[in-house]
Design an enzyme around this catalytic site. Structure first.
Site, PDB file in Angstrom:
ATOM      1  N   ARG A 191       0.826  -1.205   0.000  1.00 21.57           N
ATOM      2  CA  ARG A 191       0.000   0.000   0.000  1.00 21.57           C
ATOM      3  C   ARG A 191       0.864   1.261   0.000  1.00 21.57           C
ATOM      4  NH1 ARG A 191      -5.207   0.030   2.065  1.00 21.57           N
ATOM      5  NH2 ARG A 191      -4.820   1.876   3.305  1.00 21.57           N
ATOM      6  N   ARG A 195       9.473   6.614  -2.914  1.00 21.75           N
ATOM      7  CA  ARG A 195       9.642   7.592  -3.994  1.00 21.75           C
ATOM      8  C   ARG A 195      11.062   8.139  -4.028  1.00 21.75           C
ATOM      9  NH1 ARG A 195       4.598  10.124  -2.451  1.00 21.75           N
ATOM     10  NH2 ARG A 195       2.935   8.947  -3.458  1.00 21.75           N
ATOM     11  N   ARG A 267      -8.138  -6.451  14.290  1.00 24.00           N
ATOM     12  CA  ARG A 267      -7.479  -5.528  15.206  1.00 24.00           C
ATOM     13  C   ARG A 267      -8.486  -4.423  15.492  1.00 24.00           C
ATOM     14  NH1 ARG A 267      -3.382  -7.087  17.922  1.00 24.00           N
ATOM     15  NH2 ARG A 267      -2.188  -5.125  17.798  1.00 24.00           N
ATOM     16  N   ARG A 297       0.193   6.119  16.387  1.00 17.52           N
ATOM     17  CA  ARG A 297       0.217   7.449  15.790  1.00 17.52           C
ATOM     18  C   ARG A 297      -0.630   8.417  16.607  1.00 17.52           C
ATOM     19  NH1 ARG A 297      -3.208   6.175  10.188  1.00 17.52           N
ATOM     20  NH2 ARG A 297      -5.085   5.418  11.210  1.00 17.52           N
ATOM     21  N   GLU A 318      -3.461   6.966  19.186  1.00 16.54           N
ATOM     22  CA  GLU A 318      -4.092   5.741  18.682  1.00 16.54           C
ATOM     23  C   GLU A 318      -3.286   4.490  19.072  1.00 16.54           C
ATOM     24  OE1 GLU A 318      -5.456   6.460  14.644  1.00 16.54           O
ATOM     25  OE2 GLU A 318      -5.082   4.366  14.172  1.00 16.54           O
ATOM     26  N   TYR A 366      -9.766  -5.383   3.899  1.00 12.07           N
ATOM     27  CA  TYR A 366      -9.281  -4.053   4.265  1.00 12.07           C
ATOM     28  C   TYR A 366      -9.562  -3.144   3.056  1.00 12.07           C
ATOM     29  CZ  TYR A 366      -5.442  -0.979   6.028  1.00 12.07           C
ATOM     30  OH  TYR A 366      -4.670   0.038   6.503  1.00 12.07           O
ATOM     31  N   ASP A 368     -10.433   0.492   1.114  1.00 10.96           N
ATOM     32  CA  ASP A 368     -10.467   1.951   1.148  1.00 10.96           C
ATOM     33  C   ASP A 368     -11.874   2.412   0.769  1.00 10.96           C
ATOM     34  OD1 ASP A 368      -7.857   2.300   1.919  1.00 10.96           O
ATOM     35  OD2 ASP A 368      -7.083   2.316  -0.126  1.00 10.96           O
TER      36      ASP A 368
HETATM   37  N1  UDP Z   1       3.206   1.086   8.195  1.00 13.35           N
HETATM   38  C1  UDP Z   1       4.370   1.124   8.927  1.00 13.35           C
HETATM   39  N2  UDP Z   1       4.841   2.331   9.339  1.00 13.35           N
HETATM   40  C2  UDP Z   1       4.197   3.483   9.119  1.00 13.35           C
HETATM   41  C3  UDP Z   1       2.999   3.457   8.352  1.00 13.35           C
HETATM   42  C4  UDP Z   1       2.522   2.243   7.926  1.00 13.35           C
HETATM   43  O1  UDP Z   1       4.958   0.096   9.192  1.00 13.35           O
HETATM   44  O2  UDP Z   1       4.677   4.547   9.554  1.00 13.35           O
HETATM   45  C5  UDP Z   1       2.698  -0.227   7.760  1.00 13.35           C
HETATM   46  C6  UDP Z   1       1.722  -0.810   8.774  1.00 13.35           C
HETATM   47  O3  UDP Z   1       1.900  -2.210   8.818  1.00 13.35           O
HETATM   48  C7  UDP Z   1       0.376  -0.452   8.165  1.00 13.35           C
HETATM   49  C8  UDP Z   1       0.661  -0.573   6.661  1.00 13.35           C
HETATM   50  O4  UDP Z   1       2.019  -0.115   6.522  1.00 13.35           O
HETATM   51  O5  UDP Z   1      -0.622  -1.341   8.579  1.00 13.35           O
HETATM   52  C9  UDP Z   1      -0.280   0.210   5.777  1.00 13.35           C
HETATM   53  O6  UDP Z   1      -0.208   1.569   6.139  1.00 13.35           O
HETATM   54  P1  UDP Z   1      -1.405   2.579   5.933  1.00 13.35           P
HETATM   55  O7  UDP Z   1      -0.896   3.935   6.218  1.00 13.35           O
HETATM   56  O8  UDP Z   1      -2.013   2.309   4.614  1.00 13.35           O
HETATM   57  O9  UDP Z   1      -2.377   2.135   7.118  1.00 13.35           O
HETATM   58  P2  UDP Z   1      -3.768   2.754   7.625  1.00 13.35           P
HETATM   59  O10 UDP Z   1      -3.641   4.254   7.634  1.00 13.35           O
HETATM   60  O11 UDP Z   1      -4.811   2.237   6.692  1.00 13.35           O
HETATM   61  O12 UDP Z   1      -3.877   2.179   8.998  1.00 13.35           O
END
Ligand code: UDP
Length: 401
Positions: A191, A195, A267, A297, A318, A366, A368
């Site tokens: 996902r 870059r 989860r 986060r 969170e 999962y 979007d």
């Molecule tokens: N992820 C991570 N570090 C980060 C952000 C994301 O390891 O700083 C991993 C984590 O396993 C997460 C996945 O990448 O579940 C997908 O991230 P995304 O931001 O798409 O998650 P969401 O915002 O949907 O929870």
């Protein structure tokens, strides 16, 4: 449960009976609203029920009484899509204002930019590389022995190498998913892009934005149709089934079957709310990559509506953990064990007439928001086609295993 007669499949039905079917939508989130609207427009009689006291499912937003900030009550939802029809659809129910998701992460005592981009790489390695140099540098660090990465960990080690993996993904993912990244599928990390320029837009989709007044009025507008009745704080009861020609179920798939074949693992999230004056963290989303910081986060909600001004601010710290029976399910886990249970439920669902499972919880994926809307549109179209052709309406319109 009582089997619901799929009477609309009968070739004997007259054209008149092909409108005015009684349809129950369980769940007033995006799936329920979009399917309900399409079928209401086609002349059917729609009832939408939801156990909660509000519509919108986990997209629900509300204005905070204390600060006036628009809250994403069940965590941040940022709308992004490449699907023009979906973009036009949401824009026809709400004005969308430009919003770019620019995520930061705190790791090992520094703040970095996500998704991993040239700024992140140069800051992390204390270098001043240009795109091609960085590309070559990262390629040399990646683990070339991994040909076809299957797990999250393999995907990370192959594409960003061990240092960036440890700093940004390992700890965060262990907290988020409660297991080692070596047990998770590579698809979760896919996902996130890497870059080799300074583009720090988290999403690469063509269209991105936020509904001006939050998601709740948008979903309210979708549901606002003379053929739709919405009943909140109403739980599905098996006795309801007989009164309807078809049910669309966007609640948990295993919940429909009273968990008889086991529980699908999720989860859940705990949000610790706090307020402050002014600007707490300077951005909407700050991730925490270190394993020894318990939260994943902090989201600061007023930054999701940069066109608004508020003196105070509301943040959610969170935390992710295993979802217990009374918790709100957020992320389907979908490991080997859950997939076996899912397979058993899909087989059971296929034998149950008169019901179609939709959305994130109904199909245990999962999703979007844009994909949820696309699938809901397709599901409604499939249903209307079955009325014309007499073909049975499937339990799942999408491939879910
Ligand atoms: N992820 C991570 N570090 C980060 C952000 C994301 O390891 O700083 C991993 C984590 O396993 C997460 C996945 O990448 O579940 C997908 O991230 P995304 O931001 O798409 O998650 P969401 O915002 O949907 O929870």
């Amino acid at each position: 449960m009582s089997r619901i007669s799929p009477g609309y499949n009968s070739p004997k039905r007259t054209a008149r009976e092909l409108i005015g079917l009684k349809i129950l939508l369980v769940g007033a989130g995006l799936s329920g609203a979009v399917i309900g609207r399409r079928l209401a427009q086609a002349g059917h009689d729609i009832t939408v029920i939801d156990g909660r006291d509000h519509i919108g499912g986990n997209c629900y937003t509300e204005r905070d009484r204390e600060t006036g900030v628009m809250l994403h009550v069940y965590g941040p939802h940022i709308f992004h899509t490449d699907d023009e029809e979906v973009w036009d659809y949401v824009n026809s129910f709400s004005r969308f204002l430009p919003y770019k998701n620019r995520v930061k992460t705190t790791s090992q005592g520094q703040v970095f930019s996500l998704p991993i981009n040239l700024h992140t790489i140069n800051q992390f390695y204390k270098k001043t590389m240009r795109p091609d140099e960085a590309r070559a540098f990262i390629a040399a660090i990646g683990d070339h022995s991994i040909e076809d990465p299957q797990t999250f960990e393999e995907q990370a080690l192959k594409f960003v190498g061990p240092d960036l993996y440890e700093a940004f993904f390992k700890g965060y993912t262990e907290k988020q998913w409660g297991c080692a990244p070596s047990e998770l599928p590579a698809s979760i990390l896919k996902r996130l892009p890497v870059r080799f320029n300074y583009d720090d837009n988290y999403f690469y989709h063509r269209y991105q934005g936020m509904p001006e007044h939050g998601y709740t009025p948008m979903i309210e507008a979708i549901l606002d149709h003379e053929n739709i009745a919405v009943r909140l704080e109403t739980w599905f009861d098996r006795n309801m089934a007989d009164a309807y020609d078809h049910i669309f179920w966007s609640g948990p798939l295993d919940g429909f079957f009273d968990y008889r074949l086991g529980r699908l693992g999720y989860r859940t999230l705990d949000f610790e709310r706090f307020t402050a004056d002014g600007d707490y963290q300077g951005c909407a989303v700050m991730n925490y990559g270190d394993r020894d910081v318990a939260h994943t986060r902090i989201t600061e909600h007023k930054h999701f509506a940069p066109w608004e001004t508020h003196a105070a601010t509301v943040c959610y710290r969170e935390y992710a953990r295993a979802c217990l029976p009374d918790d709100i399910p957020y992320y389907p886990i979908r490991l080997v064990e859950e997939k076996a249970i899912l397979k058993a439920y899909t087989e059971r669902a296929a034998q149950t007439e008169g019901i179609t499972f939709v959305g994130r919880l109904g199909t245990y994926r999962y999703l979007d928001m844009d994909v949820t809307i696309r699938e809901a549109m397709d599901t409604a179209s499939t249903f209307l086609e079955t009325l014309q052709t007499g073909a049975p309406m499937p339990a799942f319109v999408q491939e879910i295993l």
